[in-house]
Design a protein around this motif. Structure first.
Motif, PDB file in Angstrom:
ATOM      1  N   LEU A 182       0.851  -1.192   0.000  1.00 41.84           N
ATOM      2  CA  LEU A 182       0.000   0.000   0.000  1.00 41.84           C
ATOM      3  C   LEU A 182       0.884   1.239   0.000  1.00 41.84           C
ATOM      4  CD1 LEU A 182      -2.544  -1.122   2.753  1.00 41.84           C
ATOM      5  CD2 LEU A 182      -3.089  -0.802   0.341  1.00 41.84           C
ATOM      6  N   HIS A 183       0.739   2.083  -1.029  1.00 43.54           N
ATOM      7  CA  HIS A 183       1.508   3.324  -1.113  1.00 43.54           C
ATOM      8  C   HIS A 183       0.607   4.448  -1.594  1.00 43.54           C
ATOM      9  CE1 HIS A 183       4.745   0.345  -1.150  1.00 43.54           C
ATOM     10  NE2 HIS A 183       5.519   1.299  -0.692  1.00 43.54           N
ATOM     11  N   VAL A 184       0.595   5.534  -0.852  1.00 44.02           N
ATOM     12  CA  VAL A 184      -0.111   6.732  -1.292  1.00 44.02           C
ATOM     13  C   VAL A 184       0.906   7.630  -1.991  1.00 44.02           C
ATOM     14  CG1 VAL A 184      -1.476   8.736  -0.628  1.00 44.02           C
ATOM     15  CG2 VAL A 184      -1.734   6.580   0.630  1.00 44.02           C
ATOM     16  N   ILE A 185       0.594   8.009  -3.225  1.00 41.34           N
ATOM     17  CA  ILE A 185       1.433   8.921  -3.983  1.00 41.34           C
ATOM     18  C   ILE A 185       0.810  10.307  -3.924  1.00 41.34           C
ATOM     19  CG2 ILE A 185       2.512   9.393  -6.214  1.00 41.34           C
ATOM     20  CD1 ILE A 185       3.296   6.703  -4.960  1.00 41.34           C
ATOM     21  N   GLY A 186       1.589  11.286  -3.520  1.00 36.24           N
ATOM     22  CA  GLY A 186       1.131  12.668  -3.500  1.00 36.24           C
ATOM     23  C   GLY A 186       1.878  13.491  -4.524  1.00 36.24           C
ATOM     24  N   LEU A 187       1.198  14.436  -5.162  1.00 38.55           N
ATOM     25  CA  LEU A 187       1.787  15.342  -6.153  1.00 38.55           C
ATOM     26  C   LEU A 187       1.247  16.736  -5.873  1.00 38.55           C
ATOM     27  CD1 LEU A 187       0.973  12.922  -9.054  1.00 38.55           C
ATOM     28  CD2 LEU A 187       3.314  13.515  -8.405  1.00 38.55           C
ATOM     29  N   ASP A 188       2.144  17.704  -5.694  1.00 34.90           N
ATOM     30  CA  ASP A 188       1.653  19.030  -5.318  1.00 34.90           C
ATOM     31  C   ASP A 188       1.403  19.941  -6.512  1.00 34.90           C
ATOM     32  OD1 ASP A 188       4.157  19.954  -6.103  1.00 34.90           O
ATOM     33  OD2 ASP A 188       4.711  20.777  -4.146  1.00 34.90           O
ATOM     34  N   GLY A 189       1.712  19.494  -7.733  1.00 35.38           N
ATOM     35  CA  GLY A 189       1.463  20.292  -8.920  1.00 35.38           C
ATOM     36  C   GLY A 189       2.448  21.425  -9.125  1.00 35.38           C
ATOM     37  N   ARG A 190       3.470  21.519  -8.256  1.00 35.68           N
ATOM     38  CA  ARG A 190       4.461  22.587  -8.354  1.00 35.68           C
ATOM     39  C   ARG A 190       5.883  22.029  -8.273  1.00 35.68           C
ATOM     40  NH1 ARG A 190       0.761  24.015  -4.740  1.00 35.68           N
ATOM     41  NH2 ARG A 190       2.203  23.681  -2.995  1.00 35.68           N
ATOM     42  N   GLY A 191       6.044  20.765  -8.639  1.00 32.84           N
ATOM     43  CA  GLY A 191       7.372  20.160  -8.669  1.00 32.84           C
ATOM     44  C   GLY A 191       7.698  19.247  -7.512  1.00 32.84           C
ATOM     45  N   LEU A 196       4.425   7.450   0.115  1.00 30.99           N
ATOM     46  CA  LEU A 196       4.236   7.094   1.519  1.00 30.99           C
ATOM     47  C   LEU A 196       3.705   5.663   1.631  1.00 30.99           C
ATOM     48  CD1 LEU A 196       4.291   7.796   4.492  1.00 30.99           C
ATOM     49  CD2 LEU A 196       2.043   8.868   4.233  1.00 30.99           C
ATOM     50  N   GLY A 197       4.542   4.767   2.142  1.00 35.13           N
ATOM     51  CA  GLY A 197       4.138   3.385   2.347  1.00 35.13           C
ATOM     52  C   GLY A 197       3.381   3.219   3.651  1.00 35.13           C
ATOM     53  N   ILE A 198       2.380   2.328   3.639  1.00 31.75           N
ATOM     54  CA  ILE A 198       1.591   2.028   4.831  1.00 31.75           C
ATOM     55  C   ILE A 198       1.759   0.546   5.147  1.00 31.75           C
ATOM     56  CG2 ILE A 198      -0.708   2.015   5.858  1.00 31.75           C
ATOM     57  CD1 ILE A 198      -1.470   4.241   3.945  1.00 31.75           C
ATOM     58  N   PRO A 199       2.279   0.185   6.325  1.00 30.68           N
ATOM     59  CA  PRO A 199       2.496  -1.219   6.657  1.00 30.68           C
ATOM     60  C   PRO A 199       1.216  -2.039   6.557  1.00 30.68           C
ATOM     61  CG  PRO A 199       3.579   0.206   8.246  1.00 30.68           C
ATOM     62  CD  PRO A 199       2.718   1.095   7.396  1.00 30.68           C
ATOM     63  N   LYS A 299      12.262 -10.710   5.568  1.00 40.61           N
ATOM     64  CA  LYS A 299      12.821 -11.421   6.722  1.00 40.61           C
ATOM     65  C   LYS A 299      14.290 -11.103   6.955  1.00 40.61           C
ATOM     66  CE  LYS A 299       9.491 -15.194   6.783  1.00 40.61           C
ATOM     67  NZ  LYS A 299       9.277 -16.660   6.804  1.00 40.61           N
ATOM     68  N   SER A 300      15.012 -10.727   5.895  1.00 42.08           N
ATOM     69  CA  SER A 300      16.427 -10.399   6.060  1.00 42.08           C
ATOM     70  C   SER A 300      16.648  -8.928   6.380  1.00 42.08           C
ATOM     71  CB  SER A 300      17.205 -10.766   4.796  1.00 42.08           C
ATOM     72  OG  SER A 300      16.801  -9.944   3.704  1.00 42.08           O
ATOM     73  N   LEU A 301      15.588  -8.131   6.403  1.00 43.08           N
ATOM     74  CA  LEU A 301      15.720  -6.695   6.629  1.00 43.08           C
ATOM     75  C   LEU A 301      15.676  -6.384   8.118  1.00 43.08           C
ATOM     76  CD1 LEU A 301      13.340  -5.370   3.820  1.00 43.08           C
ATOM     77  CD2 LEU A 301      15.798  -5.821   3.697  1.00 43.08           C
ATOM     78  N   PRO A 302      16.518  -5.477   8.601  1.00 43.40           N
ATOM     79  CA  PRO A 302      16.540  -5.179  10.038  1.00 43.40           C
ATOM     80  C   PRO A 302      15.234  -4.608  10.552  1.00 43.40           C
ATOM     81  CG  PRO A 302      17.908  -3.622   8.810  1.00 43.40           C
ATOM     82  CD  PRO A 302      17.543  -4.719   7.861  1.00 43.40           C
ATOM     83  N   ASP A 303      14.486  -3.909   9.697  1.00 45.84           N
ATOM     84  CA  ASP A 303      13.201  -3.356  10.129  1.00 45.84           C
ATOM     85  C   ASP A 303      12.021  -4.055   9.467  1.00 45.84           C
ATOM     86  OD1 ASP A 303      13.950  -2.312   7.716  1.00 45.84           O
ATOM     87  OD2 ASP A 303      13.418  -0.247   8.174  1.00 45.84           O
ATOM     88  N   GLY A 304      12.233  -5.263   8.983  1.00 42.86           N
ATOM     89  CA  GLY A 304      11.142  -6.119   8.530  1.00 42.86           C
ATOM     90  C   GLY A 304      10.223  -5.510   7.505  1.00 42.86           C
ATOM     91  N   ASP A 305       8.936  -5.498   7.817  1.00 38.96           N
ATOM     92  CA  ASP A 305       7.933  -5.050   6.860  1.00 38.96           C
ATOM     93  C   ASP A 305       8.049  -3.561   6.561  1.00 38.96           C
ATOM     94  OD1 ASP A 305       5.766  -5.939   5.209  1.00 38.96           O
ATOM     95  OD2 ASP A 305       4.421  -4.763   6.466  1.00 38.96           O
ATOM     96  N   PHE A 306       8.543  -2.777   7.534  1.00 42.08           N
ATOM     97  CA  PHE A 306       8.766  -1.360   7.259  1.00 42.08           C
ATOM     98  C   PHE A 306       9.805  -1.204   6.140  1.00 42.08           C
ATOM     99  CE2 PHE A 306       7.850  -0.690  12.019  1.00 42.08           C
ATOM    100  CZ  PHE A 306       6.485  -0.635  11.786  1.00 42.08           C
ATOM    101  N   GLY A 307      10.880  -1.971   6.241  1.00 48.09           N
ATOM    102  CA  GLY A 307      11.917  -1.922   5.216  1.00 48.09           C
ATOM    103  C   GLY A 307      11.425  -2.405   3.870  1.00 48.09           C
ATOM    104  N   ARG A 308      10.591  -3.430   3.896  1.00 50.29           N
ATOM    105  CA  ARG A 308      10.039  -3.920   2.631  1.00 50.29           C
ATOM    106  C   ARG A 308       9.179  -2.846   1.963  1.00 50.29           C
ATOM    107  NH1 ARG A 308       6.186  -9.195   2.068  1.00 50.29           N
ATOM    108  NH2 ARG A 308       4.941  -8.050   3.593  1.00 50.29           N
ATOM    109  N   SER A 309       8.363  -2.168   2.735  1.00 50.98           N
ATOM    110  CA  SER A 309       7.529  -1.111   2.164  1.00 50.98           C
ATOM    111  C   SER A 309       8.390   0.000   1.583  1.00 50.98           C
ATOM    112  CB  SER A 309       6.595  -0.548   3.246  1.00 50.98           C
ATOM    113  OG  SER A 309       5.736   0.424   2.712  1.00 50.98           O
ATOM    114  N   ARG A 310       9.486   0.329   2.285  1.00 51.41           N
ATOM    115  CA  ARG A 310      10.385   1.364   1.774  1.00 51.41           C
ATOM    116  C   ARG A 310      11.033   0.909   0.459  1.00 51.41           C
ATOM    117  NH1 ARG A 310      13.279   1.394   5.697  1.00 51.41           N
ATOM    118  NH2 ARG A 310      12.011   2.824   6.937  1.00 51.41           N
TER     119      ARG A 310
END
Length: 407
Positions: A182-191, A196-199, A299-310
């Motif tokens: 799950l990732h929310v993509i934001g665009l401000d229209g000015r560059g 933003l990943g959500i676990p 499973k090999s990432l130090p921060d698990g699912d947070f790292g996977r989302s990143r």
């Protein structure tokens, strides 16, 4: 596990750029050069030419590569005449300066789902068009030659990207399985922009009723229920969703000829039996299987699912850089290649203008973050993520379409 993760600036994912984009502070030309921003033209009517003053010549406009009806619309655009367009864009185009001299334009047409889409370029100008019931409509673009001061792509935008964990070979439906990415993509229209990943294990109130892990909303109520849940949790005005599954993700990468990727860190599955990831640090070219393995490893990432989302965010940015490198003229083909592997509630106009942002962003104003939290046990012994103040700060931060990097 710390409650929040350090903020990291976007890295370049290819020689052509970064991220969900690369470009300039406002407008980038099809050849990668920056178009200088211009002040809006006056809304007061131009004085009529006297009988002794010669009339200004209309531009000589040639348009190749597009249907006759679209070519006519493009010629009207450069002649200063009204063109079919959404009301906000019509108001902007009403203030444009009329082109003079010769305009040589070329377009490319393809299909997104059941709609025809097109991109027409003329030097640094880019026109986005969609065919509707009553012909071609201009839906966005940027026109420095006519002194339109910034890209017109719909203002601040938010969209939800979802990856289903469905095992199609086992008869599972992509749209009625868990939304594990799950990732929310934001665009401000000015560059500016933010990813933003959500676990997936975030414990929240579901749109289908009751509490549960955020990824289960799609299993209970389909993508619309997942979208409603994420809207409620984040408070963001998300306009719609794009959904794919394992097979679709893999095939989409291969359809693009693979993905140039600059991995911030090595990601290797030590067992070679879980995700099968084997991605070294640095620049490389991933095929569909390799990209999927990288996206799934945790499973090999130090921060698990947070790292996977990143890491999934980095892949999204690399995909955007790939599109950016092809230039605006290739955008219809890229969307056509992607179309079979994506389910969405967005219109062709929304998808085309969203995708076109990759050519208009400032690399220093694009960030990849994950909404983190603490761990807990809920729902009969389930290990869950409890989103806290750090996550709420990121949700608020993204409301203007970008992540500031502060706090």
């Amino acid at each position: 596990m710390p409650a929040t993760t350090p903020r990291t600036a976007i890295r370049s994912t290819a020689a052509v750029g970064v991220a969900l984009a690369v470009a300039l502070s406002g407008c980038t030309s099809s050849d990668g050069s920056a178009a200088r921003s211009s002040s809006p033209t006056s809304s007061s009517p131009a004085p009529k030419a006297s009988s002794s003053s010669p009339a200004k010549p209309h531009p000589r406009v040639s348009v190749a590569g597009v249907p006759t009806a679209l070519a006519k619309t493009v010629r009207q655009l450069y002649a200063g005449k009204p063109v079919p367009a959404p009301a906000p864009l019509r108001r902007v185009l009403a203030q444009r300066a009329t082109s003079h001299g010769r305009v040589k334009a070329h377009g490319n047409v393809a299909s997104w789902k059941s709609s025809k889409i097109a991109v027409v370029t003329a030097r640094h100008d880019v026109t986005l068009a969609v065919q509707g019931k009553h012909g071609w409509h201009v839906v966005g673009g940027w026109w420095p030659s006519m002194k339109v001061r910034r890209p017109q792509l719909g203002g601040t935008r938010h969209v939800l990207l979802m990856g289903s964990d469905a095992r199609v070979s086992h008869g599972q439906e992509v749209a009625r399985s868990r939304a594990d990415s799950l990732h929310v993509i934001g665009l401000d229209g000015r560059g500016g922009a933010g990813v933003l990943g959500i676990p997936r294990d975030s414990w929240v109130s579901l749109a289908t009723g009751g509490p549960g892990k955020i990824n289960s909303a799609m299993a209970y109520g389909g993508p619309t229920a997942e979208l409603k849940t994420v809207r409620h949790v984040t408070g963001l005005p998300i306009e719609g969703y794009l959904l794919t599954g394992f097979v679709g993700f893999r095939h989409a990468i291969d359809a693009f000829g693979g993905l140039p990727f600059d991995a911030p860190k090595a990601v290797i599955d030590p067992t070679h039996h879980n995700s099968g990831a084997d991605v070294k640090k640095g620049k490389q070219h991933l095929n569909g299987d390799e990209a999927l393995a990288y996206a799934r490893e945790r499973k090999s990432l130090p921060d698990g699912d947070f790292g996977r989302s990143r890491n999934q965010g980095w892949l999204l940015l690399a995909g955007a850089a790939l599109v950016r490198g092809g230039g605006p003229e290739k955008l219809p083909r890229y969307l056509h290649e992607l179309s079979p592997y994506v389910t969405t509630d967005l219109s062709a106009q929304q998808v085309l203008t969203l995708a076109a942002h990759v050519f208009t962003l400032n690399p220093h104003r694009v960030r990849n973050e994950v909404a983190t939290g603490g761990f807990g046990v809920r729902g009969g012994g389930q290990s869950v993520v409890l989103l806290g103040s750090g996550a709420r700060h990121l949700f608020h931060d993204l409301r203007d379409g970008t992540l500031s990097g502060g706090g």
